[in-house]
Design a protein around this motif. Structure first.
Motif, PDB file in Angstrom:
ATOM      1  N   MET A   1       0.961  -1.311   0.044  1.00 51.69           N
ATOM      2  CA  MET A   1      -0.039  -0.064   0.229  1.00 51.69           C
ATOM      3  C   MET A   1       0.960   1.139  -0.064  1.00 51.69           C
ATOM      4  N   GLY A   2       0.632   1.955  -1.046  1.00 50.76           N
ATOM      5  CA  GLY A   2       1.649   3.307  -1.205  1.00 50.76           C
ATOM      6  C   GLY A   2       1.175   4.558  -0.121  1.00 50.76           C
ATOM      7  N   ILE A   3       2.207   5.301  -0.232  1.00 52.40           N
ATOM      8  CA  ILE A   3       2.238   6.452   0.937  1.00 52.40           C
ATOM      9  C   ILE A   3       1.003   7.329   0.622  1.00 52.40           C
ATOM     10  N   ILE A   4       0.603   7.246  -0.803  1.00 53.25           N
ATOM     11  CA  ILE A   4      -0.639   8.149  -1.134  1.00 53.25           C
ATOM     12  C   ILE A   4      -1.809   7.748  -0.722  1.00 53.25           C
ATOM     13  N   THR A   5      -2.129   6.336  -0.761  1.00 52.74           N
ATOM     14  CA  THR A   5      -3.115   5.542  -0.205  1.00 52.74           C
ATOM     15  C   THR A   5      -3.236   5.448   1.320  1.00 52.74           C
ATOM     16  N   ILE A   6      -2.117   5.540   1.956  1.00 50.60           N
ATOM     17  CA  ILE A   6      -2.240   5.472   3.304  1.00 50.60           C
ATOM     18  C   ILE A   6      -2.634   7.109   3.994  1.00 50.60           C
ATOM     19  N   THR A   7      -1.914   7.981   3.307  1.00 49.04           N
ATOM     20  CA  THR A   7      -2.308   9.284   3.574  1.00 49.04           C
ATOM     21  C   THR A   7      -3.692   9.738   3.403  1.00 49.04           C
ATOM     22  N   GLY A   8      -4.385   9.157   2.137  1.00 50.47           N
ATOM     23  CA  GLY A   8      -5.839   9.266   1.936  1.00 50.47           C
ATOM     24  C   GLY A   8      -6.417   8.711   3.071  1.00 50.47           C
ATOM     25  N   TRP A   9      -6.311   7.445   3.487  1.00 49.46           N
ATOM     26  CA  TRP A   9      -7.150   7.031   4.568  1.00 49.46           C
ATOM     27  C   TRP A   9      -6.976   7.637   5.775  1.00 49.46           C
ATOM     28  N   SER A  10      -5.749   7.966   6.228  1.00 52.94           N
ATOM     29  CA  SER A  10      -5.399   8.658   7.364  1.00 52.94           C
ATOM     30  C   SER A  10      -6.095   9.754   7.366  1.00 52.94           C
ATOM     31  N   SER A  11      -6.287  10.596   6.253  1.00 56.79           N
ATOM     32  CA  SER A  11      -7.028  11.764   6.496  1.00 56.79           C
ATOM     33  C   SER A  11      -8.482  11.699   6.326  1.00 56.79           C
ATOM     34  N   ALA A  12      -9.156  10.615   5.977  1.00 51.80           N
ATOM     35  CA  ALA A  12     -10.359  10.178   5.725  1.00 51.80           C
ATOM     36  C   ALA A  12     -10.866   9.814   7.348  1.00 51.80           C
ATOM     37  N   THR A  13      -9.884   9.174   8.045  1.00 51.16           N
ATOM     38  CA  THR A  13     -10.240   8.806   9.372  1.00 51.16           C
ATOM     39  C   THR A  13     -10.426  10.222  10.454  1.00 51.16           C
ATOM     40  N   VAL A  14      -9.463  11.269   9.982  1.00 50.43           N
ATOM     41  CA  VAL A  14      -9.696  12.369  10.886  1.00 50.43           C
ATOM     42  C   VAL A  14     -11.100  13.100  10.432  1.00 50.43           C
ATOM     43  N   ALA A  34     -12.622   4.232  17.300  1.00 53.26           N
ATOM     44  CA  ALA A  34     -13.289   4.046  15.997  1.00 53.26           C
ATOM     45  C   ALA A  34     -12.435   4.128  14.860  1.00 53.26           C
ATOM     46  N   SER A  35     -11.480   5.110  14.671  1.00 50.41           N
ATOM     47  CA  SER A  35     -10.539   5.405  13.588  1.00 50.41           C
ATOM     48  C   SER A  35      -9.582   4.291  13.641  1.00 50.41           C
ATOM     49  N   ALA A  36      -8.928   4.113  14.877  1.00 49.95           N
ATOM     50  CA  ALA A  36      -8.063   3.043  14.805  1.00 49.95           C
ATOM     51  C   ALA A  36      -8.620   1.842  14.322  1.00 49.95           C
ATOM     52  N   LEU A  37      -9.839   1.171  14.771  1.00 52.46           N
ATOM     53  CA  LEU A  37     -10.292   0.269  14.286  1.00 52.46           C
ATOM     54  C   LEU A  37     -10.547   0.236  12.807  1.00 52.46           C
ATOM     55  N   GLY A  38     -11.044   1.468  12.175  1.00 52.43           N
ATOM     56  CA  GLY A  38     -11.103   1.535  10.824  1.00 52.43           C
ATOM     57  C   GLY A  38      -9.982   1.309  10.263  1.00 52.43           C
ATOM     58  N   LEU A  39      -8.998   1.770  10.470  1.00 55.88           N
ATOM     59  CA  LEU A  39      -7.507   1.949   9.747  1.00 55.88           C
ATOM     60  C   LEU A  39      -7.120   0.474  10.074  1.00 55.88           C
ATOM     61  N   THR A  40      -7.265  -0.354  10.979  1.00 58.53           N
ATOM     62  CA  THR A  40      -6.907  -1.654  10.939  1.00 58.53           C
ATOM     63  C   THR A  40      -7.638  -2.640   9.896  1.00 58.53           C
ATOM     64  N   VAL A  41      -8.794  -2.475   9.615  1.00 55.98           N
ATOM     65  CA  VAL A  41      -9.541  -3.076   8.860  1.00 55.98           C
ATOM     66  C   VAL A  41      -9.062  -2.705   7.578  1.00 55.98           C
ATOM     67  N   VAL A  42      -9.014  -1.349   6.742  1.00 55.99           N
ATOM     68  CA  VAL A  42      -8.573  -1.170   5.783  1.00 55.99           C
ATOM     69  C   VAL A  42      -7.228  -1.611   5.153  1.00 55.99           C
ATOM     70  N   PHE A  43      -6.330  -1.671   6.146  1.00 58.98           N
ATOM     71  CA  PHE A  43      -4.941  -1.837   5.935  1.00 58.98           C
ATOM     72  C   PHE A  43      -4.877  -3.419   5.822  1.00 58.98           C
ATOM     73  N   LEU A  44      -5.558  -4.134   6.809  1.00 57.76           N
ATOM     74  CA  LEU A  44      -5.300  -5.718   6.803  1.00 57.76           C
ATOM     75  C   LEU A  44      -6.450  -6.386   5.832  1.00 57.76           C
TER      76      LEU A  44
END
Length: 255
Positions: A1-14, A34-44
């Protein structure tokens, strides 16, 4: 998963955290959890597996808003208020555990993910609707009448809502990836496990959840004088245990 994707999803959680806090759907710590749970699901597991979480969260917030004025005799001190980290984690930890298990073992856990959210949704819908409609409510242990919303209490309206909540999550099997060749069988199975989890929650709540004497001398799940159950057994912990037990049972039976 690229840095752009990671940044995008991190911004979405904020953005998600800010919006849910402003709408008073989550407390700040609940939004972080909830944000931590969501990022865990997205990345894994992939972003598509956010769908069961959003179905549970969105429907629960909606029902809470609709029935807030009628649920003045809440089933616990947090009902009708923004969800905090304890509520988020107690409903979401089994989901996160399955996601992490899948990432390390490469097992398909889609069915179990839907089951654990079906349990959470069934319990929440049952509690919200059963408390609001105030129908005849019986303790699941002994079947003695109890006040609507009381932990361990079951009613016709609440049970029907519980089945509907589990079915709502089960229907996602039709749109999520990895669906089997027997979707109707899967829908039925997820619904049954979801509703069963709600019943397990009622049993644990009746037997072990802390009970207090209320201002009107009735017995409830909040108050000043402790009268029964286990002091440390909160409604949140009952939710976690019932969900974990039911999900573990599903894994054991279906693996």
């Amino acid at each position: 998963m690229g840095i752009i994707t990671i940044t995008g999803w991190s911004s979405a959680t904020v953005l998600f955290a800010v919006v849910t806090i402003r709408l008073k759907a989550l407390t700040w710590d609940g939004a972080v959890a909830a944000s931590a749970l969501g990022l865990t699901v997205v990345f894994l597991s992939g972003p598509e597996w956010l769908a069961p979480l959003f179905a549970f969260f969105g429907s629960s917030v909606f029902l809470g808003k609709v029935f807030r004025r009628r649920n003045d005799r809440a089933s616990d001190t947090k009902q009708g208020l923004p969800r905090d980290a304890a509520q988020v984690l107690c409903n979401g930890l089994p989901y996160a555990a399955l996601v992490i298990w899948s990432a390390f073992t490469h097992r398909d856990v889609g069915m179990y993910l839907l089951i654990t959210m079906a349990v959470a949704t069934s319990d929440t819908w049952s509690s919200e609707v059963g408390t609001a409609l105030r129908g005849r409510t019986l303790n699941i242990i002994g079947f003695k009448p109890v006040a609507p919303g009381r932990s361990g209490g079951v009613s016709v309206a609440g049970s029907a809502a519980g089945i509907a909540g589990a079915l709502c999550i089960a229907m996602l099997v039709l749109v999520l990836p990895g669906a089997t060749a027997t979707p109707l069988k899967d829908i039925a199975m997820i619904t049954v496990f979801g509703f069963s989890g709600m019943l397990v929650d009622s049993v644990l709540g009746s037997l072990f959840q802390a009970r207090y004497s209320m201002a009107d001398s009735s017995i409830g799940d909040r108050g000043e004088q402790f009268v029964g159950g286990l002091r440390w057994m909160t409604n949140d912990l009952v939710n976690l245990l019932s969900n974990g037990i039911t999900t573990a049972g599903a894994v054991w039976l279906l693996v």
